[in-house]
Design a protein around this motif. Structure first.
Motif, short mmCIF file in Angstrom:
data_model
loop_
_atom_site.label_atom_id
_atom_site.label_comp_id
_atom_site.label_asym_id
_atom_site.label_seq_id
_atom_site.Cartn_x
_atom_site.Cartn_y
_atom_site.Cartn_z
N GLU A 269 0.83 -1.20 0.00
CA GLU A 269 0.00 0.00 0.00
C GLU A 269 0.87 1.25 0.00
O GLU A 269 1.87 1.33 0.72
CB GLU A 269 -0.90 -0.03 1.24
CG GLU A 269 -1.84 1.15 1.36
CD GLU A 269 -2.63 1.08 2.66
OE1 GLU A 269 -3.11 2.15 3.10
OE2 GLU A 269 -2.77 -0.03 3.22
N ARG A 274 -3.68 4.62 -2.94
CA ARG A 274 -4.86 5.07 -2.19
C ARG A 274 -5.58 6.20 -2.91
O ARG A 274 -6.81 6.29 -2.90
CB ARG A 274 -4.46 5.49 -0.77
CG ARG A 274 -4.09 4.32 0.14
CD ARG A 274 -4.10 4.75 1.60
NE ARG A 274 -3.17 5.84 1.86
CZ ARG A 274 -1.89 5.68 2.22
NH1 ARG A 274 -1.40 4.45 2.35
NH2 ARG A 274 -1.12 6.72 2.43
N TYR A 330 -6.95 -1.57 3.12
CA TYR A 330 -6.79 -1.67 1.68
C TYR A 330 -6.06 -2.96 1.30
O TYR A 330 -5.12 -3.39 1.98
CB TYR A 330 -5.97 -0.49 1.14
CG TYR A 330 -6.63 0.86 1.26
CD1 TYR A 330 -7.27 1.45 0.17
CD2 TYR A 330 -6.59 1.57 2.46
CE1 TYR A 330 -7.85 2.69 0.27
CE2 TYR A 330 -7.18 2.82 2.57
CZ TYR A 330 -7.80 3.38 1.48
OH TYR A 330 -8.39 4.63 1.57
#
Length: 459
Positions: A269, A274, A330
């Motif tokens: 991530e 994002r 996520y």
């Protein structure tokens, strides 16, 4: 030899105990119980006879005899290389992992019968055998596994191959070549790469590496020969690959794409990922605005090109709000699979089974057998244990009684391999009289029948 009519009692002055000087002794707790060691040739490993029959059926013994040979300068040896290798495999299957166990098994009746020898190789013989191993034997062992896999797939060929790649830590002790401190595991050891079939648990390839090496380093070099092998041996078989974020490398992507292997690899991530998923993130906030307790999830996808990538690739993602929490988590997956995002996520999450495969290899087959001082010998040791793992996994999947096929090696050892037996010899035959009270006679006979029904295509 003088025989006494009655046991003569002598006193042990140091301990003040009485004992018989004849073979038979009585228990002080119950004088009607007599004990001696005149029961004849007995074994606790009679179930290995099933495993021998399976290896014979798939041609493993002939294959090892034909393909395995160390670079040995000696002109004559009582214990040949191929029988030494088979002895080690039988010891691993029976949970006699250490070389020292060979001294305790020298005249073990089942193993001597299986190997057709008067006595097994001793610990010094096996240790010298391992120390003769080099790069040539490493190639031979890999080739043996490949040929055996072809024989197994001639019986039941998978519809597709699912490569699950991961690494693990093998503990080391002392100053062994290549060992080092691994930051991820916070311990000293080796850091090998292992590739399993995610559906069956077959160990397709294993490579011993230095303990300090990062998990994804040279993963492309590791996978390329394996992919070439499957493309050569099984050209019509679809290939799939799964890996965690440690293997998110453009070099690996390119190798997989070049070999037409579909993949799903997790990405670490970061802020850019994002940002690209912000629309779905806001949708999740809106969906949970009036319910901050229940679980909620959003899926999506986008094209993404990192700075080190030579072209954009498809990235699917999942944003989830866990039950009872207010945070959003996520998951990003780079993939060439032509499926819906939620299907790609489900496909990737299936790789969790691999932890069970690794655990069984380490605890049930002693993958942490790397006790030699040199790295090359340890690499050979690991591959021998990997061969034993695969042979047993094939045995379990193809011929083991149906009621036992989901059980782990330790359970199967206890139920089916560790069966007591007495050896009775006649002029022409050797009878193994198995324990009459064995609780798994039905499974024993079912397994034997399954072995006899195998029809592998052997070269």
């Amino acid at each position: 030899m003088v025989k006494f009519r009655y046991p003569i009692q002598i006193k042990n002055q140091r301990k003040g105990l009485y004992m018989d000087i004849l073979n038979t002794i009585s228990l002080e707790s119950n004088s009607q119980i007599k004990i001696n060691f005149d029961g004849g040739d007995l074994s606790s490993d009679a179930g290995l006879l099933l495993f021998k029959e399976f290896l014979f059926k798939i041609g493993a013994v002939k294959l090892v005899n034909r393909m395995f040979k160390t670079n040995d300068n000696a002109c004559f040896r009582v214990h040949k290389d191929d029988t030494n290798l088979m002895q080690v495999i039988y010891q691993i299957i029976s949970s006699y992992f250490e070389d020292d166990c060979a001294d305790e098994l020298t005249n073990e009746p089942v193993m001597t019968a299986i190997l057709e020898k008067d006595a097994l190789a001793s610990q010094p013989t096996l240790s010298r055998f391992f120390n003769r191993m080099d790069g040539d034997t490493l190639s031979q062992l890999n080739q043996i596994i490949r040929e055996l896999r072809k024989a197994i797939y001639s019986i039941k060929k998978p519809e597709f191959m699912l490569f699950d790649l991961d690494s693990t830590l093998l503990d080391t002790y002392g100053n062994q070549e290549g060992e080092g401190f691994n930051c991820h595991y916070q311990a000293h050891g080796y850091h090998p790469l292992l590739c399993y079939d995610g559906l069956t648990g077959d160990l397709l390839k294993v490579q011993l590496r230095d303990g300090t090496m990062y998990c994804g380093k040279e993963a492309d070099i590791f996978m390329k020969p394996l992919l070439d092998e499957f493309l050569c041996d099984f050209p019509d078989m679809p290939l799939y690959f799964r890996g965690d974020s440690g293997f998110a490398s453009p070099d690996l992507y390119e190798v997989l794409e070049d070999k037409n292997c579909k993949y799903a690899i997790r990405l670490k991530e970061n802020t850019k990922l994002r940002e690209l998923a912000e629309e779905e993130n806001q949708a999740l906030y809106r969906a949970t605005k009036f319910n901050q307790v229940d679980y909620a999830v959003e899926y999506g996808e986008f094209l993404y090109q990192a700075g080190s990538w030579n072209h954009p690739r498809r990235v699917v993602f999942k944003i989830e709000k866990p039950y009872g929490q207010m945070v959003h988590l996520y998951t990003f997956i780079v993939t060439t699979l032509e499926m819906e995002p939620y299907q790609v996520i489900q496909f990737y999450c299936g790789r969790g089974r691999m932890e069970n495969f690794i655990k069984e290899g380490k605890s049930g087959f002693d993958f942490a057998c790397v006790s030699s001082s040199t790295k090359l010998v340890n690499a050979n040791r690991l591959l021998v244990h990997a061969l034993a793992y695969n042979l047993f996994n094939w045995f379990r999947r193809l011929v083991l009684a149906a009621s036992m096929r989901k059980q782990r090696i330790d359970t199967i050892r206890l139920k089916l391999l560790k069966i007591a037996a007495r050896v009775v010899r006649s002029a022409r035959y050797k009878y193994f009289k198995l324990c009459s009270s064995c609780s798994y006679k039905k499974e024993f006979y079912e397994t034997l029948e399954n072995i006899r029904n195998l029809r592998p295509q052997l070269e």
